[in-house]
Design a protein around this motif. Structure first.
Motif, short mmCIF file in Angstrom:
data_model
loop_
_atom_site.label_atom_id
_atom_site.label_comp_id
_atom_site.label_asym_id
_atom_site.label_seq_id
_atom_site.Cartn_x
_atom_site.Cartn_y
_atom_site.Cartn_z
N THR A 252 0.83 -1.21 0.00
CA THR A 252 0.00 0.00 0.00
C THR A 252 0.87 1.26 0.00
O THR A 252 0.60 2.22 -0.75
CB THR A 252 -0.95 -0.01 1.22
N VAL A 253 1.93 1.26 0.82
CA VAL A 253 2.83 2.42 0.84
C VAL A 253 3.53 2.56 -0.52
O VAL A 253 3.66 3.67 -1.05
CB VAL A 253 3.85 2.31 1.99
N SER A 254 3.96 1.44 -1.12
CA SER A 254 4.60 1.49 -2.44
C SER A 254 3.68 2.15 -3.46
O SER A 254 4.13 2.95 -4.28
CB SER A 254 4.93 0.08 -2.95
N CYS A 255 2.40 1.78 -3.42
CA CYS A 255 1.43 2.36 -4.36
C CYS A 255 1.33 3.87 -4.17
O CYS A 255 1.24 4.63 -5.14
CB CYS A 255 0.06 1.72 -4.19
N HIS A 256 1.37 4.31 -2.91
CA HIS A 256 1.31 5.76 -2.64
C HIS A 256 2.58 6.44 -3.15
O HIS A 256 2.52 7.52 -3.74
CB HIS A 256 1.14 6.00 -1.15
N LEU A 257 3.73 5.79 -2.95
CA LEU A 257 5.01 6.40 -3.36
C LEU A 257 5.06 6.61 -4.88
O LEU A 257 5.74 7.52 -5.36
CB LEU A 257 6.19 5.52 -2.93
N GLU A 258 4.34 5.78 -5.62
CA GLU A 258 4.33 5.93 -7.08
C GLU A 258 3.80 7.30 -7.50
O GLU A 258 4.15 7.80 -8.56
CB GLU A 258 3.46 4.84 -7.73
N VAL A 259 2.96 7.90 -6.68
CA VAL A 259 2.36 9.19 -7.06
C VAL A 259 2.74 10.32 -6.10
O VAL A 259 2.25 11.43 -6.25
CB VAL A 259 0.82 9.09 -7.15
N CYS A 260 3.57 10.04 -5.08
CA CYS A 260 3.87 11.08 -4.09
C CYS A 260 5.37 11.35 -4.00
O CYS A 260 6.11 10.60 -3.36
CB CYS A 260 3.32 10.70 -2.73
N ASP A 261 5.77 12.45 -4.64
CA ASP A 261 7.18 12.83 -4.65
C ASP A 261 7.67 13.13 -3.23
O ASP A 261 8.79 12.78 -2.84
CB ASP A 261 7.32 14.07 -5.55
N GLN A 262 6.80 13.78 -2.45
CA GLN A 262 7.18 14.17 -1.08
C GLN A 262 7.55 12.95 -0.23
O GLN A 262 8.57 12.95 0.46
CB GLN A 262 5.99 14.91 -0.46
N CYS A 263 6.75 11.90 -0.30
CA CYS A 263 7.03 10.72 0.53
C CYS A 263 8.21 9.93 -0.03
O CYS A 263 8.95 9.32 0.74
CB CYS A 263 5.79 9.84 0.64
N ARG A 264 8.39 9.96 -1.37
CA ARG A 264 9.59 9.30 -1.93
C ARG A 264 10.85 9.94 -1.36
O ARG A 264 11.81 9.26 -1.01
CB ARG A 264 9.60 9.41 -3.46
N LYS A 265 10.84 11.28 -1.26
CA LYS A 265 12.01 11.97 -0.68
C LYS A 265 12.21 11.57 0.77
O LYS A 265 13.33 11.33 1.21
CB LYS A 265 11.81 13.49 -0.76
N SER A 266 11.11 11.50 1.53
CA SER A 266 11.23 11.12 2.94
C SER A 266 11.81 9.73 3.09
O SER A 266 12.65 9.48 3.96
CB SER A 266 9.85 11.18 3.63
N VAL A 267 11.35 8.80 2.24
CA VAL A 267 11.84 7.42 2.33
C VAL A 267 13.32 7.36 1.98
O VAL A 267 14.10 6.67 2.64
CB VAL A 267 11.01 6.50 1.40
N ARG A 268 13.72 8.13 0.96
CA ARG A 268 15.14 8.14 0.58
C ARG A 268 16.00 8.70 1.72
O ARG A 268 17.06 8.18 2.03
CB ARG A 268 15.36 8.96 -0.69
N SER A 269 15.51 9.76 2.34
CA SER A 269 16.26 10.35 3.45
C SER A 269 16.36 9.37 4.61
O SER A 269 17.41 9.20 5.22
CB SER A 269 15.57 11.63 3.94
N ALA A 270 15.23 8.70 4.91
CA ALA A 270 15.22 7.74 6.02
C ALA A 270 16.17 6.59 5.72
O ALA A 270 16.91 6.14 6.60
CB ALA A 270 13.80 7.21 6.24
N ALA A 271 16.17 6.12 4.46
CA ALA A 271 17.05 5.01 4.08
C ALA A 271 18.51 5.43 4.21
O ALA A 271 19.35 4.68 4.70
CB ALA A 271 16.74 4.55 2.66
N ALA A 272 18.81 6.69 3.78
CA ALA A 272 20.19 7.17 3.85
C ALA A 272 20.63 7.31 5.30
O ALA A 272 21.74 6.92 5.67
CB ALA A 272 20.30 8.51 3.14
N LEU A 273 19.74 7.84 6.14
CA LEU A 273 20.08 7.99 7.56
C LEU A 273 20.28 6.63 8.20
O LEU A 273 21.21 6.42 8.96
CB LEU A 273 18.96 8.73 8.28
N GLY A 274 19.40 5.66 7.86
CA GLY A 274 19.53 4.30 8.39
C GLY A 274 20.87 3.72 8.02
O GLY A 274 21.55 3.11 8.85
N GLY A 275 21.28 3.94 6.78
CA GLY A 275 22.57 3.44 6.31
C GLY A 275 23.72 4.06 7.08
O GLY A 275 24.69 3.39 7.43
N SER A 276 23.58 5.35 7.39
CA SER A 276 24.67 6.03 8.11
C SER A 276 24.79 5.49 9.53
O SER A 276 25.88 5.31 10.04
CB SER A 276 24.44 7.54 8.12
#
Ligand SMILES: [Zn+2]
Length: 224
Positions: free
Chosen positions: A27-51
């Protein structure tokens, strides 16, 4: 597509960490397909998690000033489009037509050809089979104009993505692309306010299994 309601940040962080159960992740993946704002948040969270992982394992200790540089990198990455403009519009057209890409592997038909099962006056559903180990349930719901789902609380988290049509509840107006990310404390009574049927993708934690004959008779009525 104007999106007013997004998943909680905690949900996006869990998505980035890969810890959301299957129905919620789809369900979240489906939302990310149309939501640039949440895609950015997920990328930031993934990058922070990696750090944090690097820090934990000592792979790349953060020296003085490096955290600032890390944030700059994350912010620069957020400015980079995740998908090319053509791709984004293609995805948006896909959702308008019916089925988000993340859901298409679970359905062998388009939205218009779904065999719906009536579960109440003006309310139909189509359960979506998930992997055997999934601890969540996924279904499409179709609700007729002016109809609603009876007021209900939730046995756990519930994430609903609107695919077409619109509904209104105590929280606000939800149209295509909007997500209602609700926990067990929220009780609401959604009512469809669009001229067309409202079709939603709903992920829920699996309902508690009742025991005994009376419980088994009751079970089909508490799954929503
Ligand atoms: Zn969003």
């Amino acid at each position: 597509m104007t999106i007013a309601h997004h998943p909680d940040m905690a949900t996006l962080i869990e998505y980035a960490a890969g810890t959301l159960d299957e129905a919620f992740a789809v369900t979240v993946s489906c939302h990310l397909e149309v939501c640039d704002q949440c895609r950015k948040s997920v990328r930031s969270a993934a990058a922070l998690g990696g750090s944090f992982l690097c820090e934990e394992t000592g792979v790349e200790p953060l020296g003085e000033g490096s955290f600032g540089r890390l944030l700059e990198k994350i912010s620069a990455a957020s400015e980079t489009p995740h998908t090319a403009p053509d791709r984004v519009s293609e995805l948006e057209r896909g959702v308008t037509r019916g089925i988000p890409l993340a859901l298409s592997g679970y359905l062998d038909t388009d939205l218009k050809s779904i065999r719906w099962k009536r579960i109440g006056p003006g309310v139909w559903q189509k359960p979506i089979p998930l992997s055997p180990g999934a601890s969540s349930s996924l279904r499409l719901l179709r609700i007729a104009p002016g109809r609603g789902v009876p007021e209900h609380g939730h046995g756990g988290q519930e994430i609903t993505l609107i695919l077409s049509g619109a509904y209104r509840d105590e929280i606000g107006h939800f149209g295509p692309g909007d997500v209602a990310d609700l926990d067990e404390h929220v009780e609401h009574k959604p009512q469809v306010v669009s001229d067309e049927d409202c079709i939603c993708l709903a992920a829920t934690e699996k309902p508690t299994r009742f025991k005994g004959i009376a419980g088994r008779l009751l079970q089909p009525f508490v799954g929503i």
